[in-house]
Design a protein around this motif. Structure first.
Motif, PDB file in Angstrom:
ATOM      1  N   ALA A 121       3.503   3.589   7.200  1.00 41.10           N
ATOM      2  CA  ALA A 121       2.730   4.039   5.773  1.00 41.10           C
ATOM      3  C   ALA A 121       2.318   5.462   6.187  1.00 41.10           C
ATOM      4  CB  ALA A 121       1.670   3.090   5.738  1.00 41.10           C
ATOM      5  N   THR A 122       2.347   6.140   4.884  1.00 36.81           N
ATOM      6  CA  THR A 122       2.181   7.414   4.931  1.00 36.81           C
ATOM      7  C   THR A 122       3.124   8.462   5.128  1.00 36.81           C
ATOM      8  OG1 THR A 122       0.939   8.143   6.755  1.00 36.81           O
ATOM      9  CG2 THR A 122      -0.419   7.253   5.113  1.00 36.81           C
ATOM     10  N   ARG A 123       4.193   7.849   5.922  1.00 36.90           N
ATOM     11  CA  ARG A 123       5.303   8.699   6.324  1.00 36.90           C
ATOM     12  C   ARG A 123       6.314   9.699   5.321  1.00 36.90           C
ATOM     13  NH1 ARG A 123       9.983   5.668  10.169  1.00 36.90           N
ATOM     14  NH2 ARG A 123       9.911   4.472   8.134  1.00 36.90           N
ATOM     15  N   SER A 124       6.150   9.147   4.000  1.00 38.93           N
ATOM     16  CA  SER A 124       7.021   9.846   3.364  1.00 38.93           C
ATOM     17  C   SER A 124       6.495  10.892   2.428  1.00 38.93           C
ATOM     18  CB  SER A 124       8.088   8.854   2.622  1.00 38.93           C
ATOM     19  OG  SER A 124       8.685   7.927   3.507  1.00 38.93           O
ATOM     20  N   CYS A 125       6.055  10.239   1.057  1.00 37.37           N
ATOM     21  CA  CYS A 125       5.570  11.156   0.221  1.00 37.37           C
ATOM     22  C   CYS A 125       4.010  11.269   0.209  1.00 37.37           C
ATOM     23  CB  CYS A 125       5.594  10.708  -1.244  1.00 37.37           C
ATOM     24  SG  CYS A 125       4.765   9.100  -1.772  1.00 37.37           S
ATOM     25  N   GLY A 126       3.236  10.635   1.036  1.00 36.49           N
ATOM     26  CA  GLY A 126       2.140  10.666   1.703  1.00 36.49           C
ATOM     27  C   GLY A 126       0.829  10.391   0.497  1.00 36.49           C
ATOM     28  N   GLY A 127       1.400   9.737  -0.532  1.00 34.27           N
ATOM     29  CA  GLY A 127       0.856   9.503  -1.769  1.00 34.27           C
ATOM     30  C   GLY A 127      -0.157   8.197  -1.531  1.00 34.27           C
ATOM     31  N   CYS A 128       0.184   7.317  -0.450  1.00 27.15           N
ATOM     32  CA  CYS A 128      -0.682   6.329  -0.211  1.00 27.15           C
ATOM     33  C   CYS A 128      -1.798   6.653   0.996  1.00 27.15           C
ATOM     34  CB  CYS A 128       0.179   5.213   0.430  1.00 27.15           C
ATOM     35  SG  CYS A 128       1.190   5.817   1.877  1.00 27.15           S
ATOM     36  N   LYS A 129      -1.892   7.790   1.321  1.00 28.31           N
ATOM     37  CA  LYS A 129      -2.995   8.052   2.429  1.00 28.31           C
ATOM     38  C   LYS A 129      -4.377   7.684   1.939  1.00 28.31           C
ATOM     39  CE  LYS A 129      -4.269  11.940   4.861  1.00 28.31           C
ATOM     40  NZ  LYS A 129      -3.781  13.411   4.779  1.00 28.31           N
ATOM     41  N   VAL A 143       0.940  -1.052  -0.050  1.00 24.27           N
ATOM     42  CA  VAL A 143       0.005   0.048   0.073  1.00 24.27           C
ATOM     43  C   VAL A 143       0.864   1.167   0.100  1.00 24.27           C
ATOM     44  CG1 VAL A 143      -1.528   1.165   1.337  1.00 24.27           C
ATOM     45  CG2 VAL A 143      -1.960  -1.117   1.290  1.00 24.27           C
ATOM     46  N   CYS A 144       1.742   1.434   0.965  1.00 24.69           N
ATOM     47  CA  CYS A 144       2.785   2.340   0.797  1.00 24.69           C
ATOM     48  C   CYS A 144       4.118   1.927   0.344  1.00 24.69           C
ATOM     49  CB  CYS A 144       2.912   2.759   2.358  1.00 24.69           C
ATOM     50  SG  CYS A 144       4.309   4.019   2.479  1.00 24.69           S
ATOM     51  N   GLY A 145       4.311   2.400  -1.000  1.00 31.72           N
ATOM     52  CA  GLY A 145       5.525   2.229  -1.618  1.00 31.72           C
ATOM     53  C   GLY A 145       6.868   2.607  -0.982  1.00 31.72           C
ATOM     54  N   CYS A 146       6.748   3.986  -0.571  1.00 30.73           N
ATOM     55  CA  CYS A 146       7.905   4.416   0.115  1.00 30.73           C
ATOM     56  C   CYS A 146       8.343   3.860   1.348  1.00 30.73           C
ATOM     57  CB  CYS A 146       7.525   6.020   0.662  1.00 30.73           C
ATOM     58  SG  CYS A 146       7.379   6.941  -0.801  1.00 30.73           S
ATOM     59  N   ASN A 147       7.445   3.066   2.058  1.00 32.30           N
ATOM     60  CA  ASN A 147       7.992   2.362   3.357  1.00 32.30           C
ATOM     61  C   ASN A 147       7.630   1.153   3.216  1.00 32.30           C
ATOM     62  OD1 ASN A 147       8.643   4.777   4.924  1.00 32.30           O
ATOM     63  ND2 ASN A 147       6.990   5.619   4.273  1.00 32.30           N
ATOM     64  N   GLY A 148       7.221   0.591   2.079  1.00 31.42           N
ATOM     65  CA  GLY A 148       6.894  -0.908   1.899  1.00 31.42           C
ATOM     66  C   GLY A 148       6.022  -1.548   2.917  1.00 31.42           C
TER      67      GLY A 148
HETATM   68  S1  FES Z   1       3.756   5.877  -0.787  1.00 26.54           S
HETATM   69 FE1  FES Z   1       3.242   5.830   1.174  1.00 26.54          FE
HETATM   70  S2  FES Z   1       4.518   7.504   1.969  1.00 26.54           S
HETATM   71 FE2  FES Z   1       5.084   7.374  -0.168  1.00 26.54          FE
END
Ligand code: FES
Ligand SMILES: Cc1cc2nc3c(=O)[nH]c(=O)nc-3n(C[C@H](O)[C@H](O)[C@H](O)COP(=O)(O)OP(=O)(O)OC[C@H]3O[C@@H](n4cnc5c(N)ncnc54)[C@H](O)[C@@H]3O)c2cc1C
Ligand SMILES: NC(=O)c1ccc[n+]([C@@H]2O[C@H](COP(=O)([O-])OP(=O)(O)OC[C@H]3O[C@@H](n4cnc5c(N)ncnc54)[C@H](O)[C@@H]3O)[C@@H](O)[C@H]2O)c1
Ligand code: SF4
Length: 809
Positions: free
Chosen positions: A451-459, A419-424
């Motif tokens: 999850a949501t910690r980095s770019c926030g795109g998965c929020k 779900v959250c690519g940035c944080n796997g």
């Molecule tokens: S995809 Fe989850 S913070 Fe970037």
């Protein structure tokens, strides 16, 4: 202290390597792990360097695993230590300073290096790449003394660097080789919209420019281009791509192409040696974003731990630019060719663009600009190679009546899906912490899983999972500002304006701690609206915070001419008025006169410099066709003429239009009045629809016939004209007071709830009266903008100048 555990040596203390280690630790404790990193820091979130540069994060904020984490997990960490090679014979890893560490397994995760253009002068002082903390610190330092900077490369990195430097007060020019920015992620259309938005945010561009040399003595002073032109720059950032760091692999005799070649289980050509991350080449592809690297890490972790796992088959990448106020997203294929079916929607008004590409009916790529709410959904559909259906089309492109809500797709996601690519973070992990640890908010999930910690795109997807698991127990607590300049919500801003008596957008931004002192194109018009709504008598409208059409009181067309739509109350005109319109149209060379959907006449093709003369000679009120205001009241023929008519719809339409014209609303506002339930003027798609019925009126709210069509809801029935006017006025004022800027009533009704609106404007008589008083007060302050302009003139002296092209918003 020796152990009998297998020895795993990780070369590279970056995002991919340490994420893989985290996955391994979840599966097994059988490894004694040693990590080498060239940088003197523990593992940190490289993605966030853009935010460090921009000033919204510090280096401390972006540490992902501090030294305690290594200690607690029994990992030996050697920071500031570069590995030279793997000695396969001795089964040892050898560092540059001669240390030898025995291994059973090795993971190479050495990432990439910035690609530095091989041109004369690229080794001068003041020329940096943007890759690590050291680069970032150099940029922060340079901004203290240098005024001008050039960023070479208009890709993701270059644009984020440029924005950061602008934030630091520098005069920044992005020098880009191609004619389109981010040409590896965006099509021509989206790239153009992006450039316009970034120019608004203060970045300059030199497109199609090939840098031939960096000028200066020891320190850079400028750029010379292939066409011999020159640009002054005291500081230069190279952001022209990355080069996989394959030195260790090459030195060790491992097969290397562009990257370190691996199979579907991330194994290199050397026995016991794996590779993940940007240094890796899988099926001919080297990735440069974290999501695929985490996917690789998961496969590797399972394989190395002896857990059965499906092979890694490559990733569909998606990108999101991390610049506040610029929402742009791209995934999969993005340039359309003859093999594609293209679904596209461009809205010049809202400055949004959405394109979905299909190949043989299957979704293969998408580009979004301006509104990226569907990004997670599209990413998933494209990854799953979903076939486009009518239902999906309606849900994604917002067509079809009734405004049906999108169905949530998290139910169909597999547990292992990231779900959250940035944080796997996978769906299973999120569902687990909701069900087993009782978490109920996005913030709690963020703290627990990352999850949501980095770019926030998965929020949005995390929210959907929360909603799906908790059902009615879901509440969203994630703090979302009205734009990237603030974390304050619309309601908080409005409350602060009231409480602190703030008067101007500048004051709001200063007092409420905006991250960008000038705000952005999202917040400036919104705050100007909220100030005007709260202080109708004292607020001085800020023209520079208005969109171009509103500043000009006319709609700009493709060819740079404008349209003029005079007010025709209730859609009714006279032969005299028509003659005047025809004469003026001929005189000013108006090529087309269009009858609009709202029953008005639109004079298309008026030259900018002729606008004031056309208004003067028409001597009619402005029809506000350019404004977030009452546009039109469409009426049917009604009881004056129609055999079925039970109410005077034309008369009532004109009355309502005269009464409520000129006020600002959060978004454009349309009415319709019908003489009987045959509904010839189509009330069901208007913000307020009125239908003559049973000797009285029936009132509908929240209809929309636009991109996201929605049928209006029944609000109430009234007996008298007075009651009708009062309900209409109080709905309008309630919407003005509670609507988010740019939120149409179709969205507002769904957000606030029909029952709540009924309770306030229908059931609570006192409240209704108070709302009416406030709207009457606001109405007293408004004036026709054409008349005002003719009386006061154009203060700037530029608005109607033929050559002046306003492009602030
Ligand atoms: S995809 Fe989850 S913070 Fe970037
Ligand atoms: C400013 C910036 C913003 C970014 N934003 C995004 C984004 O929004 N979204 C996104 O998905 N991606 C983004 N990226 C890309 C993302 O950061 C990378 O894809 C990711 O960090 C790559 O991880 P990695 O572990 O492969 O490499 P790295 O994170 O580079 O880690 C490799 C590490 O290995 C070390 N190393 C190299 N050689 C040796 C050696 N011989 N011995 C010991 N150590 C060695 C390096 O010093 C480095 O610390 C961004 C990158 C930058 C620079
Ligand atoms: N938000 C994000 O996802 C994000 C942010 C920053 C970095 N990154 C990643 O970091 C890596 C590096 O980013 P990047 O933007 O440098 O790489 P990139 O390869 O995506 O873009 C480089 C850009 O530089 C341009 N260019 C090449 N040679 C040039 C020249 N001589 N003069 C002017 N322009 C030239 C190219 O046309 C290209 O648009 C990428 O893998 C990227 O995905 C991602
Ligand atoms: S809505 Fe009724 S009154 Fe109005 S034109 Fe149609 S039939 Fe006639």
């Amino acid at each position: 202290m020796g152990t009998d555990r297998e020895k795993l040596v990780v070369i590279g203390n970056g995002m991919a390597g340490i994420s893989a280690v985290e996955q391994i630790l979840k599966l097994t404790k059988r490894f004694e792990i040693t990590v080498f990193g060239s940088e003197p820091h523990p593992n940190y979130n490289r993605i966030m360097l853009s935010y460090v540069l921009e000033g919204s994060k510090t280096i401390d904020d972006i540490v992902l695993n501090d030294l305690n984490w290594y200690r607690d997990n029994g990992i030996t960490l050697h920071t500031g230590t570069t590995v030279e090679k793997i000695d396969e014979q001795a089964k040892e890893v050898v560092t540059a300073d001669g240390m030898r560490v025995p291994y059973d397994k090795v993971l190479i995760a050495t990432g990439s290096n910035s690609f530095i253009l091989p041109i004369p002068g690229s080794d001068k002082e003041g020329v940096v790449g943007f890759r690590d903390i050291a680069d970032c610190n150099q940029m922060l330092e340079a901004a203290k003394t240098c005024r001008t900077a050039a960023v070479i490369g208009g890709g993701l990195l270059g644009l984020e660097a440029a924005k950061g430097l602008v934030q630091l007060g520098m005069d920044v020019t992005v020098v880009h080789l191609m004619e389109d920015l981010m040409e590896r992620q965006l099509d021509h259309q989206a790239a153009g919209m992006l450039k316009a938005e970034l120019e608004r945010q203060g970045i300059k561009f030199k497109m199609g420019a090939q840098t031939a040399e960096l000028l200066g003595d020891t320190r850079v002073s400028g750029l010379r281009f292939a066409d011999d032109t020159v640009l002054d720059a005291e500081f230069v950032v190279m952001a022209v791509g990355i080069k996989p760091n394959v030195t260790v692999a090459k030195e060790s005799g491992i097969t290397v192409n562009r990257g370190i070649v691996v199979n579907d289980y991330m194994q290199t050509s050397m026995e016991g040696v794996y590779s993940v991350g940007e240094c890796t080449e899988h099926r001919g592809v080297c990735y440069g974003l974290v999501a695929p690297l985490f996917e690789q890490g998961m496969v590797l972790a399972k394989h190395i731990s002896g857990v059965e796992a499906p092979p890694y088959e490559g990733s569909v990448v998606s990108t999101k630019l991390k610049i506040s106020g610029v929402d742009v997203f791209s995934t999969g294929e993005f340039i359309d060719g003859p093999e594609h079916t293209v679904i596209a929607n461009k809205d010049d008004w809202k400055r949004t663009y959405k394109k979905i590409l299909l190949k043989d009916g299957i979704m293969v790529g998408a580009v979004l600009f301006g509104d990226i709410t569907d990004s997670a959904e599209l990413q998933k559909l494209i990854k799953q190679k979903t076939v486009m259906t009518d239902e999906l089309y309606s849900s994604l492109m917002g067509t079809g009546c009734g405004g049906g809500k999108k169905t949530t797709s998290v139910e169909t996601m597999s547990d292992e899906e990231i779900v959250c690519g940035c944080n796997g973070v996978t769906k299973a992990t999120i569902v687990d912490v909701i069900t087993n640890q009782g978490l109920t908010t996005v913030d709690e999930i963020k703290a627990c899983t990352g999850a949501t910690r980095s770019c926030g795109g998965c929020k949005p997807v995390v929210e959907q999972i929360l909603q799906y698991v908790l059902g009615d127990g879901f509440k969203t607590s994630a703090k979302q500002g009205i734009c990237g300049c603030t974390t304050l919500s619309r309601d908080e801003i409005v409350a602060e304006i009231k409480e602190k008596g703030l008067q101007t957008t500048k004051e709001v931004m200063n007092v409420l701690g905006w991250s960008q002192p000038e705000g952005c194109s999202k917040c400036r018009p919104a705050i100007n609206y909220y100030l005007g709504m709260l202080n109708p008598d004292t607020h001085e409208d800020e023209k520079e915070s208005r969109f171009v059409n509103e500043r000009m009181s006319a709609n700009i067309q493709k060819d740079g001419t404008y349209t003029v739509v005079p007010r025709m109350y209730g859609g009714v005109t006279t032969p005299e008025e028509l003659k005047k319109i025809a004469d003026i149209s001929l005189k000013y060379d108006v090529k087309v006169v269009k009858v609009t959907g709202g029953q008005r006449l639109d004079l298309i093709g008026v030259k900018k410099e002729d606008l004031p003369k056309v208004w003067e000679e028409l001597d009619m009120p402005s029809g506000y066709a350019y404004a977030k205001s009452l546009r039109t009241v469409k009426t049917c023929v009604g009881s004056q003429f129609c055999r079925f008519g039970t109410q005077d719809s034309m008369g009532m339409g004109a009355t309502l239009e005269r009464k409520f014209e000129r006020l600002d609303f959060p978004a454009k506002f349309k009415l319709a009045v019908n003489g009987c339930p045959r509904n010839c003027a189509e009330s069901c798609t208007k913000d307020i629809g009125i239908v003559g019925n049973d000797g009285g009126w029936e009132i509908f709210v929240g209809g929309n016939g636009g991109i996201k069509a929605r049928l209006a809801d029944t609000l109430c029935k009234v007996k008298t004209d007075e009651e009708l006017i009062e309900i209409v006025g109080s709905v309008m004022q309630y919407y003005r007071e509670t609507g988010n800027y740019l939120e149409r009533t179709s969205e507002w009704v769904e957000r606030i709830g029909l029952e709540q609106i009924k309770a306030v404007v229908v059931d609570d008589l006192e409240n209704r009266k108070a709302l009416m008083e406030r709207i009457e007060f606001a109405l007293k302050q408004v004036e026709d903008p054409w008349k005002k302009m003719l009386r006061d003139g154009d203060n700037s002296g530029k608005l109607f100048n033929r050559l002046e092209m306003s492009n602030q918003l």
